[in-house]
Enzyme design. Structure first.
Site, PDB file in Angstrom:
ATOM      1  N   GLY A 107       0.797  -1.221   0.000  1.00  0.00           N
ATOM      2  CA  GLY A 107       0.000   0.000   0.000  1.00  0.00           C
ATOM      3  C   GLY A 107       0.831   1.273   0.000  1.00  0.00           C
ATOM      4  O   GLY A 107       0.623   2.160  -0.808  1.00  0.00           O
ATOM      5  N   ALA A 108       1.781   1.343   0.923  1.00  0.00           N
ATOM      6  CA  ALA A 108       2.563   2.566   1.063  1.00  0.00           C
ATOM      7  C   ALA A 108       3.721   2.316   2.019  1.00  0.00           C
ATOM      8  O   ALA A 108       3.795   1.265   2.634  1.00  0.00           O
ATOM      9  CB  ALA A 108       1.695   3.691   1.610  1.00  0.00           C
ATOM     10  N   MET A 109       4.602   3.320   2.112  1.00  0.00           N
ATOM     11  CA  MET A 109       5.807   3.139   2.929  1.00  0.00           C
ATOM     12  C   MET A 109       6.154   4.437   3.649  1.00  0.00           C
ATOM     13  O   MET A 109       6.207   5.501   3.036  1.00  0.00           O
ATOM     14  CB  MET A 109       6.961   2.678   2.018  1.00  0.00           C
ATOM     15  N   GLU A 110       6.456   4.292   4.937  1.00  0.00           N
ATOM     16  CA  GLU A 110       6.594   5.434   5.841  1.00  0.00           C
ATOM     17  C   GLU A 110       7.977   6.068   5.877  1.00  0.00           C
ATOM     18  O   GLU A 110       8.345   6.649   6.912  1.00  0.00           O
ATOM     19  CB  GLU A 110       6.221   4.978   7.259  1.00  0.00           C
ATOM     20  N   ASN A 111       8.768   6.012   4.814  1.00  0.00           N
ATOM     21  CA  ASN A 111      10.104   6.616   4.803  1.00  0.00           C
ATOM     22  C   ASN A 111      10.085   7.993   5.475  1.00  0.00           C
ATOM     23  O   ASN A 111       9.184   8.787   5.249  1.00  0.00           O
ATOM     24  CB  ASN A 111      10.591   6.794   3.369  1.00  0.00           C
TER      25      ASN A 111
ATOM     26  N   HIS B 232      -2.086   6.008   8.571  1.00  0.00           N
ATOM     27  CA  HIS B 232      -1.193   4.940   9.039  1.00  0.00           C
ATOM     28  C   HIS B 232       0.271   5.321   8.796  1.00  0.00           C
ATOM     29  O   HIS B 232       1.095   5.250   9.706  1.00  0.00           O
ATOM     30  CB  HIS B 232      -1.544   3.641   8.318  1.00  0.00           C
ATOM     31  N   GLU B 233       0.578   5.724   7.586  1.00  0.00           N
ATOM     32  CA  GLU B 233       1.977   6.058   7.280  1.00  0.00           C
ATOM     33  C   GLU B 233       2.418   7.278   8.073  1.00  0.00           C
ATOM     34  O   GLU B 233       3.538   7.335   8.572  1.00  0.00           O
ATOM     35  CB  GLU B 233       2.170   6.296   5.778  1.00  0.00           C
TER      36      GLU B 233
ATOM     37  N   HIS C 193       3.276   6.385  11.629  1.00  0.00           N
ATOM     38  CA  HIS C 193       4.557   5.693  11.762  1.00  0.00           C
ATOM     39  C   HIS C 193       5.692   6.662  12.127  1.00  0.00           C
ATOM     40  O   HIS C 193       6.723   6.236  12.631  1.00  0.00           O
ATOM     41  CB  HIS C 193       4.936   5.008  10.443  1.00  0.00           C
TER      42      HIS C 193
ATOM     43  N   GLU D 125       4.011  -2.199  13.564  1.00  0.00           N
ATOM     44  CA  GLU D 125       2.838  -2.394  12.703  1.00  0.00           C
ATOM     45  C   GLU D 125       1.546  -2.608  13.487  1.00  0.00           C
ATOM     46  O   GLU D 125       0.524  -2.004  13.175  1.00  0.00           O
ATOM     47  CB  GLU D 125       3.073  -3.528  11.704  1.00  0.00           C
TER      48      GLU D 125
HETATM   49  N1  B3K Z   1       5.997  -0.567   6.496  1.00  0.00           N
HETATM   50  C1  B3K Z   1       5.477  -0.755   5.180  1.00  0.00           C
HETATM   51  C2  B3K Z   1       5.496  -2.173   4.733  1.00  0.00           C
HETATM   52  C3  B3K Z   1       6.719  -2.624   4.048  1.00  0.00           C
HETATM   53  C4  B3K Z   1       6.463  -4.016   3.502  1.00  0.00           C
HETATM   54  C5  B3K Z   1       7.604  -4.604   2.816  1.00  0.00           C
HETATM   55  N2  B3K Z   1       7.286  -5.890   2.240  1.00  0.00           N
HETATM   56  C6  B3K Z   1       4.083  -0.247   5.048  1.00  0.00           C
HETATM   57  C7  B3K Z   1       3.336  -0.074   6.302  1.00  0.00           C
HETATM   58  O1  B3K Z   1       3.016  -0.991   7.018  1.00  0.00           O
HETATM   59  O2  B3K Z   1       3.071   1.050   6.631  1.00  0.00           O
HETATM   60 ZN    ZN Z   2       2.731   0.090   8.758  1.00  0.00          ZN
END
Ligand code: B3K
Ligand code: ZN
Length: 872
Positions: free
Chosen positions: A262-266, A298-299, A302, A321
């Site tokens: 879905g997405a990533m919290e960089n 959600h992101e 994080h 998570e």
């Molecule tokens: N932390 C990322 C998930 C990364 C998954 C890699 N296979 C998204 C999330 O849970 O917000």
């Molecule tokens: Zn997450």
């Protein structure tokens, strides 16, 4: 394929003080120079003197130690790492690597999507960019310099703040970003491409102005308002509820089409699947709007739960998570309808997490071992993990839970910690003993709670006897009893709560023993038990309640969640009874008391339309399948369809009235009331269309709704009814939709899915044909999920066709994906993993396909692990 174990954790021998990265971006040959300052970790007791850096899928150009170029015999490099003996306690290492972002179809590390560069580093993608200690407990300050072509990459982004930019000549330019917060490399991100920005600002409660920026391709410029609004709401909510402020001057979101999840919290630069950002009423459904709001939040959340406090190792994944899912669920409950949110979240647990918990991939919320960590981004780690947090919230109460969160941040800001650390903060802040509770982290499997209640008239006392057990799971035979919060209510004959003096008439019992009784004094009449209110624990309940009692709860329970639960239980009983009759070759008949209960439900003035819509929906085939000793996909489908079509004809007038009463569509709004009205109307439409044979007038009504719909929710609802019925008009409408939305890949995903989940006989043939559609691509995870995933996981009846054609089809696709995108390939395996639940013929067919997968050359660790465990 090696197994990694939680118990083998060792602190890192070297830490990183800072890393300076330079990317010279070229599509097929990007050069990455990493200048890293290492120092021996005083905490480490391993003194091997060896520096071991992870690295995969790239070319090592050169290595320099404090400026001196190392000769080939001064280091060892393999397909997975680079090892050298630096001979000093503090030193600077320069590593130059070359990578090919265009050829990167695994979408891990640096890759190209639609000509734009982006990264995905969690959990272990950074090792595809440079050689580095790719583990979450190594935190470093990052400075990133990006050089790229000004024409194709006008936008150059990384984490933190932009500190410098300029021209390089030759049509190239550069930007330098610096992130002041030390972070693990899985939070690193880079984006470069031809993107436009949508700007806004948020002022924090301490008065800092944060620049908010969403980057998308120009064609999507008008589709970002909802995501931006959601972001601002999330920022406000985190301040209001947890006192947490954002910490950089800029927060950026980038939408890309090719993304594994879905997405990533960089840090400061979230990268999103465009599906979780882009929306307009014309092109997105109500569910899409809610989904975007939830994922954006959600992101964002994080940033504190995940980034400021991160995980020590990947076994602790649920630390961030589970907690962040709990936070986004609570946010969505506050923004929308709490009861609807809870029902949706519980359906996910019951339909998918319980299934995972009962199959070969069952694992604890904090796993003990894995081959490929990507396989553990599961409903167990995420959603059961969130239930575990929710149970602590219930046991501590909101105020002490908040104290626990404050203490967690006070203790661990800037650290990489464990689930134990989190629970310790909760226990210390509240004084609640969570020792036994921690078994929720270590024991897999879904506990079963057996309930019997007895009213002792002469003693005016009600006694509840509870027994808990938990089935064995792979590697865990015997289980110790859990500490389970069980919320109960007792209703009198008029539907009023009898446990007064308790909050909302609900009492939270704490079940700790295998067997325990609870006594309620002063109960003057025989009560109706409302058990596990709000689904206060992720357990299966065994409780014999009569249909009368369930109908009573459906009508009267003051706990809205349990009203839905009663409806769903009642329909489950009725559908399963029908299935049993079909299996015995007996004529099915629909229970008239059930029809009466549904009719009463339809006739009652609906205070909450969304809840009524949910109560009317029959449980999914995937859920019902779990209730059968041996799954019988054909009779299961027929039984459920029988109930639907019977309700349709017996209650046609009621459904029609509901449809007409709720059909007024003024200006489109996404308020809970408007969404509730649409969902009720569309449930009514689906029932009306379920009549066999189809009613011509209704069919016309449905086509009219499709043709006139001003929003995607109504259009898809109508289209979905039409795709279930064979005929020329079906083809015409599908063709119309395709032509209308050809240029919008996200809307086409819906078109693929509707055809894939159709119960019609030639669905597999149609799905196979659609693989060749020019809008389909095996390289795009959204498309794979929309077509192949939808057919195999969302069309239980046709996928499990006894010919085995569905199994062979999926296996061919998995083998194909194994070579291009192992993560997605492994995800696709899940419907095959539960083969032992089916009859011998299907078991044999599936087992043969699993064996075929295991025989593939170059099988990825991802696919290997799941196929292997499934056969054990
Ligand atoms: N932390 C990322 C998930 C990364 C998954 C890699 N296979 C998204 C999330 O849970 O917000
Ligand atoms: Zn997450």
């Amino acid at each position: 394929h090696a197994t990694r174990r939680r118990e083998d954790y060792r602190v890192p021998e070297y830490l990183v003080e800072e890393i300076r990265l330079t990317f010279q971006l070229y599509a097929e040959s990007t050069v990455v120079t990493a200048d890293t300052v290492y120092a021996v970790n005083q905490q480490s007791t391993d003194c091997t003197g060896r520096l071991q850096l992870s690295g995969e899928n790239m070319e090592l150009v050169e290595v320099r130690l404090d400026g001196r170029r190392l000769e080939a015999d001064e280091f060892e490099v393999s397909a997975m790492d680079l090892i050298l003996v630096p001979g000093k306690d503090r030193f600077e290492l320069q590593v130059v690597t070359r990578i090919d972002p265009v050829a990167n179809t695994a979408l891990e590390g640096l890759y190209c999507s639609n000509g734009n560069y982006c990264t995905q580093c969690e959990p272990e993608g950074f090792r595809r960019i440079t050689y580095f200690p790719d583990r979450p407990d190594v935190l470093a300050r990052f400075t990133t310099r990006i050089e790229g072509d000004r024409q194709t990459c006008p936008v150059l982004l990384s984490n933190g703040n932009l500190i410098e930019s300029g021209e390089l000549g030759n049509g190239r330019h550069y930007a330098v970003w610096q992130d002041p917060f030390p972070k693990p490399c899985y939070l690193f991100a880079l984006v470069a491409g031809r993107l436009v920005a949508i700007d806004d600002t948020f002022t924090t409660r301490s008065g800092r102005d944060i620049a908010l920026r969403i980057f998308v391709e120009a064609r999507n410029r008008d589709l970002c308002d909802h995501a931006m609004r959601s972001l601002k709401k999330a920022m406000q909510w985190d301040e209001d509820v947890y006192g947490l402020e954002y910490d950089l001057d800029v927060f950026m979101i980038v939408a890309v089409d090719d993304f594994n999840m879905g997405a990533m919290e960089n840090k400061g630069l979230n990268i999103f699947n465009s599906r979780c950002v882009l929306a307009s009423p014309q092109s997105a459904t109500d569910q899409d709007f809610l989904g975007i709001e939830g994922v954006v939040a959600h992101e964002y959340f994080h940033n504190w739960t995940g980034n400021r406090v991160t995980c020590r190792d990947w076994f602790q994944l649920s630390l961030k998570e589970g907690l962040t899912v709990f936070r986004d669920q609570e946010f969505s409950s506050d923004m929308n309808s709490r009861a609807v949110q809870r029902i949706d979240d519980v359906q996910l647990i019951r339909n998918f997490q319980f299934r995972e918990d009962s199959g070969p991939m069952a694992h604890p919320v904090r796993p003990d071992a894995y081959v490929e960590i990507n396989n553990f981004y599961t409903v167990t780690v995420y959603n059961k993990g969130a239930e575990v947090i929710r149970m602590m919230h219930t046991l501590l109460g909101a105020a002490d839970f908040r104290k626990g969160m404050d203490l967690y941040f006070a203790r661990h800001d800037g650290q990489a910690v464990t689930c134990d650390d989190f629970v310790a903060a909760m226990a210390d802040a509240s004084g609640v003993d969570l020792g036994q509770f921690k078994r929720w982290y270590s024991q897999a499997g879904t506990p079963v709670v057996k309930v019997s209640g007895q009213w002792l008239a002469e003693k005016r006392r009600y006694v509840l006897r509870l027994r808990q057990s938990c089935p064995a799971t792979p590697g865990q035979d015997g289980k110790e009893p859990f500490h389970i919060p069980i919320a109960v209510g007792l209703l009198d004959s008029r539907g009023r709560d009898m446990l007064n003096g308790d909050r909302d008439g609900t009492r939270v019992l704490e079940l700790r023993e295998r067997e325990q009784s609870f006594s309620f004094p002063d109960i003057g009449e025989k009560p109706v038990l409302s058990f596990l209110r709000g689904f206060s624990a992720p357990v299966k309940v065994e409780l014999d309640q009569s249909r009368e009692e369930l109908a009573f709860l459906l009508a009267h329970d003051t706990d809205l969640f349990n009203r839905w639960y009663a409806a769903s239980k009642l329909s489950e009983i009725v559908v399963m009874e029908t299935v049993a009759r079909l299996q015995a070759n007996a004529q099915p008949v629909l229970d008239s008391d059930f029809v009466a209960a549904v009719r009463a439900n339809l006739q009652r003035p609906a205070s909450d339309k969304a809840l009524l819509a949910l109560a009317l929906q029959l449980p999914a085939e995937t859920y019902l399948a779990q209730q059968m000793d041996t799954v019988d996909p054909v009779n299961l489908h027929r039984g459920r369809e029988f109930v639907r079509s019977q309700l349709s004809s017996l209650l046609a007038d009621e459904f029609r009235r509901i449809y007409d009463d709720n059909n007024e569509e003024g200006e489109y709004r996404i308020t809970p009331e408007a969404m509730g009205r649409r969902s009720l109307k569309n449930v009514a439409l689906a029932y009306l269309m379920a009549r066999v044979p189809t009613d011509e007038e209704i069919y016309a009504l449905c086509c009219g709704q499709y043709a006139e719909a001003g929003n995607m929710t109504d259009a898809i609802a109508a289209l979905s009814c039409v795709t279930r019925i064979e005929g020329r008009r079906r083809q015409e409408i599908l063709h119309h939709f395709y032509t209308r939305w050809q240029a919008d890949p996200l809307v086409l995903d819906k078109w693929f899915t509707l055809q894939a989940v159709s119960p019609l006989a030639d669905t597999l043939a149609e799905v196979t044909r659609l693989l060749a559609n020019p809008s389909f691509s095996m390289k795009n995870p959204n498309k794979v999920r929309a077509l192949i995933g939808a057919f195999c996981s969302g069309n239980h009846y046709r996928f499990h066709d006894v010919s085995g054609a569905g199994y062979a089809f999926l296996t061919d696709r998995i083998i194909e994906l194994n070579a291009t995108n192992p993560q997605i390939a492994a995800r696709m395996l899940s419907p095959l993993t539960v083969w032992k639940r089916y009859d011998p013929v299907r078991q044999d067919l599936i087992r043969r396909q699993l064996e075929r997968i295991l025989a593939v050359d170059n099988l990825s660790g991802d696919v290997y692990e799941i196929a292997r465990k499934s056969l054990q």
